[in-house]
Design an enzyme around this catalytic site. Structure first.
Site, PDB file in Angstrom:
ATOM      1  N   ARG A 159       0.816  -1.222   0.000  1.00 55.24           N
ATOM      2  CA  ARG A 159       0.000   0.000   0.000  1.00 55.24           C
ATOM      3  C   ARG A 159       0.848   1.270   0.000  1.00 55.24           C
ATOM      4  O   ARG A 159       0.316   2.371  -0.147  1.00 55.24           O
ATOM      5  CB  ARG A 159      -0.983  -0.017   1.171  1.00 55.24           C
ATOM      6  CG  ARG A 159      -2.098  -1.059   0.962  1.00 55.24           C
ATOM      7  CD  ARG A 159      -2.862  -1.340   2.232  1.00 55.24           C
ATOM      8  NE  ARG A 159      -3.666  -0.206   2.640  1.00 55.24           N
ATOM      9  CZ  ARG A 159      -3.972   0.089   3.903  1.00 55.24           C
ATOM     10  NH1 ARG A 159      -3.532  -0.680   4.875  1.00 55.24           N
ATOM     11  NH2 ARG A 159      -4.718   1.132   4.180  1.00 55.24           N
ATOM     12  N   GLY A 163       3.099 -15.597   7.002  1.00 51.24           N
ATOM     13  CA  GLY A 163       2.414 -15.165   8.216  1.00 51.24           C
ATOM     14  C   GLY A 163       3.387 -14.805   9.321  1.00 51.24           C
ATOM     15  O   GLY A 163       4.580 -15.123   9.254  1.00 51.24           O
ATOM     16  N   GLY A 223       8.837  -3.925  12.267  1.00 49.40           N
ATOM     17  CA  GLY A 223       9.689  -2.892  11.688  1.00 49.40           C
ATOM     18  C   GLY A 223       8.938  -1.674  11.178  1.00 49.40           C
ATOM     19  O   GLY A 223       9.544  -0.641  10.910  1.00 49.40           O
ATOM     20  N   GLU A 258      -8.168 -12.524  14.643  1.00 50.06           N
ATOM     21  CA  GLU A 258      -7.900 -11.604  13.537  1.00 50.06           C
ATOM     22  C   GLU A 258      -9.210 -11.068  12.984  1.00 50.06           C
ATOM     23  O   GLU A 258     -10.233 -11.768  12.983  1.00 50.06           O
ATOM     24  CB  GLU A 258      -7.108 -12.322  12.437  1.00 50.06           C
ATOM     25  CG  GLU A 258      -5.679 -12.604  12.831  1.00 50.06           C
ATOM     26  CD  GLU A 258      -4.956 -11.338  13.255  1.00 50.06           C
ATOM     27  OE1 GLU A 258      -4.744 -10.458  12.416  1.00 50.06           O
ATOM     28  OE2 GLU A 258      -4.617 -11.212  14.451  1.00 50.06           O
ATOM     29  N   ASN A 283      40.806  33.300   8.430  1.00 50.87           N
ATOM     30  CA  ASN A 283      39.676  34.020   7.845  1.00 50.87           C
ATOM     31  C   ASN A 283      39.600  33.681   6.359  1.00 50.87           C
ATOM     32  O   ASN A 283      40.539  33.920   5.615  1.00 50.87           O
ATOM     33  CB  ASN A 283      39.877  35.534   8.049  1.00 50.87           C
ATOM     34  CG  ASN A 283      38.620  36.315   7.669  1.00 50.87           C
ATOM     35  OD1 ASN A 283      37.916  35.953   6.722  1.00 50.87           O
ATOM     36  ND2 ASN A 283      38.338  37.374   8.410  1.00 50.87           N
ATOM     37  N   SER A 334      39.425  37.026  -0.973  1.00 51.33           N
ATOM     38  CA  SER A 334      38.157  36.681  -1.613  1.00 51.33           C
ATOM     39  C   SER A 334      38.384  36.023  -2.959  1.00 51.33           C
ATOM     40  O   SER A 334      39.318  36.361  -3.680  1.00 51.33           O
ATOM     41  CB  SER A 334      37.324  37.950  -1.823  1.00 51.33           C
ATOM     42  OG  SER A 334      36.977  38.481  -0.570  1.00 51.33           O
TER      43      SER A 334
END
Ligand code: UD1
Ligand code: CA
Length: 447
Positions: free
Chosen positions: A15, A80, A104, A154, A359, A387
């Protein structure tokens, strides 16, 4: 009494409408399976056996990632839940003690609830975890006589009368290992689904005069994920709880509803988290650090006094020491930034070590990848990276060294040296004015 866990994770989860096995879908940055394993781990189990089926190898490696000692039992055909538990038997052959069975795909079981079950086990041969369902739907129903559990029926096999029961089976149960495998051996598959139901062990135990008890917990804890919508709702529930917990722990969040936390996020007291911050797995933020708005963090450590963002991305292996600054549009990966280092603007620092109080100027890039291999960049203490420096790794800039703005640095720079690697500037007096005049004249001629 020693305890082992059996975690059922063989189902495809059709699903979910996914190629990914259901238990590997992530919740709060970790696969569903990891949530269940983590809750069980609090019992300090002797052994953890994960029963895999669909997506066997992938599920097995997720299990080992969470617990390298986890044992894997493969269930080739899903016949099962009793059959699934039976697959764990060889891995538990020389174990004696209690076995706790978890699913799980049921991520919210609290360790305290599991501990309560183990305690109830002292009074009963089997202890089942039940809950009062708001809408019992397709859950198995717990058929009680007083406070004794007679059997579990069930939904598919239940009468209308039994379907009216609201006390449902979470699927979690606990029993002595020898007894559990013995009872499972007696389970048949003559039922509506033609499956070997684990739930049938209750009636079998009862027929043998053994007592079966029920521990109950809130429905929210036993929430199982079957669809994407349920997964999304579970994420919402997880986040609400994790945010409230962080606030309770003394974390400041200006807009907690916009902060996303992971299962293993650790944030210290008096840390400040701005709006729209996303925590991937493996992040620790020390007390008093500040994460400004719109940061994305994953697998990193941020020390006391550090300030990150806004708009920063820290990837796995980013280690920020105290008082580091990482500013806007900076990405850091697999790099250690020592105390007081600053990378404030528009930079990529990967596979690097930045020394204390260095820096790093705007637009700096550690060119760490040559197309085949990754290489390291070393920036010394107090170095000043101009830079727009390209640091072509492997390369080392020494302590107290400097690089000129716009440099491409492909050779090591010694301590205290200045390196400039760019074309030398030429100045042509008056040329700008002459050039503009020429261009304008050309436009006039064209009309
Ligand atoms: C099961 C319980 C039901 C309970 C419900 C709670 C049984 C027979 N029924 O029903 O009483 O109310 O869970 O959610 O136990 N799995 C395997 N191998 C298998 C079959 C299942 O590993 O052969 C795993 C699935 O991946 C899943 C879990 O066991 O994680 C439960 O199986 P599922 O088929 O979803 O059982 P339900 O019908 O929901
Ligand atoms: Ca189910």
């Amino acid at each position: 009494m020693p305890v082992s866990l059996v975690i059922l994770a063989a189902g495809l989860g059709s699903r979910m409408n996914s190629d990914l096995p259901k238990v590997l879908h992530p919740l709060a940055g970790a696969p569903l399976l990891a949530h269940a394993m983590r809750a069980g781990a609090e019992l300090e189990p002797d052994r953890v056996v994960v029963v895999t089926g669909h997506g066997g190898e992938r599920v097995a490696s997720a299990a080992r990632a969470e617990n390298p000692e986890a044992r894997i039992a493969h269930q080739a055909e899903q016949l099962g839940t009793a059959h699934a538990v039976a697959q764990a038997r060889p891995a538990l052959a020389d174990f004696s003690g209690d076995i706790v069975v978890l699913y799980g795909d049921t991520p919210f079981i609290r360790p305290e609830t599991l501990a309560a079950m183990l305690e109830a086990r002292e009074r009963h041969a089997i202890c089942v975890l039940g809950f009062e369902a708001r809408d019992p739907g397709r859950y198995g129903r717990l058929v009680m006589s007083g406070d004794r559990l007679d059997r579990i029926v069930e939904h598919a096999d239940a009468t209308d009368e039994e379907r009216a029961i609201r006390l449902c089976n979470s699927g979690v149960l606990c029993a002595d290992s020898t007894l559990l495998f013995d009872l499972i051996g007696a389970v048949g598959n003559a039922n509506a689904k033609g499956e070997y139901y684990l739930t049938d062990i209750v009636a079998i135990a009862h027929a043998r005069g053994l007592s079966t008890g029920v521990v109950t917990c809130p429905e929210a804890e036993t929430l199982g994920i079957n669809t994407r919508a349920e997964l999304a709702a579970a994420e919402t529930a997880f986040q609400a709880r994790a945010r409230a917990e962080a606030l309770g722990n003394g974390v400041t969040m200006t807009a907690p509803e916009t902060v996303f936390l992971a299962l293993d996020t650790v944030i210290g007291r008096d840390a400040v988290i701005g709006p729209n911050v996303v925590f991937g797995p493996g992040v620790t933020v020390e007390s008093g650090a500040e994460i400004l708005a719109f940061c994305h963090l994953e697998g990193c450590h941020i020390s006391r006094g550090a300030v990150v963002g806004p708009f920063a991305r820290l990837r796995p292996g980013a280690e920020l020491a105290e008082d580091v600054r990482v500013g806007n549009f900076v990405e850091v990966k697999n790099a250690i930034l020592d105390e007081g280092a600053k990378v404030n603007h528009l930079s990529y620092i990967g596979d690097a070590h930045v020394g204390e109080r260095a820096n790093v100027g705007a637009g700096t890039v550690t060119c760490n990848y040559d197309g085949v291999m990754k290489h390291r960049t070393e920036i010394g203490a107090r170095a000043f990276i101009g830079s727009d420096t390209m640091l072509v790794a492997p390369v080392r800039v020494g302590a107290d060294a400097m690089t000129g703005s716009g440099s491409v640095i492909s050779e090591d720079v010694p301590d205290g040296a200045l390196a400039i690697g760019r074309a030398r500037q030429e100045v042509k007096p008056g040329l700008a004015l002459r050039l503009m005049a020429r261009l304008r004249a050309a436009r006039e001629r064209k009309g």
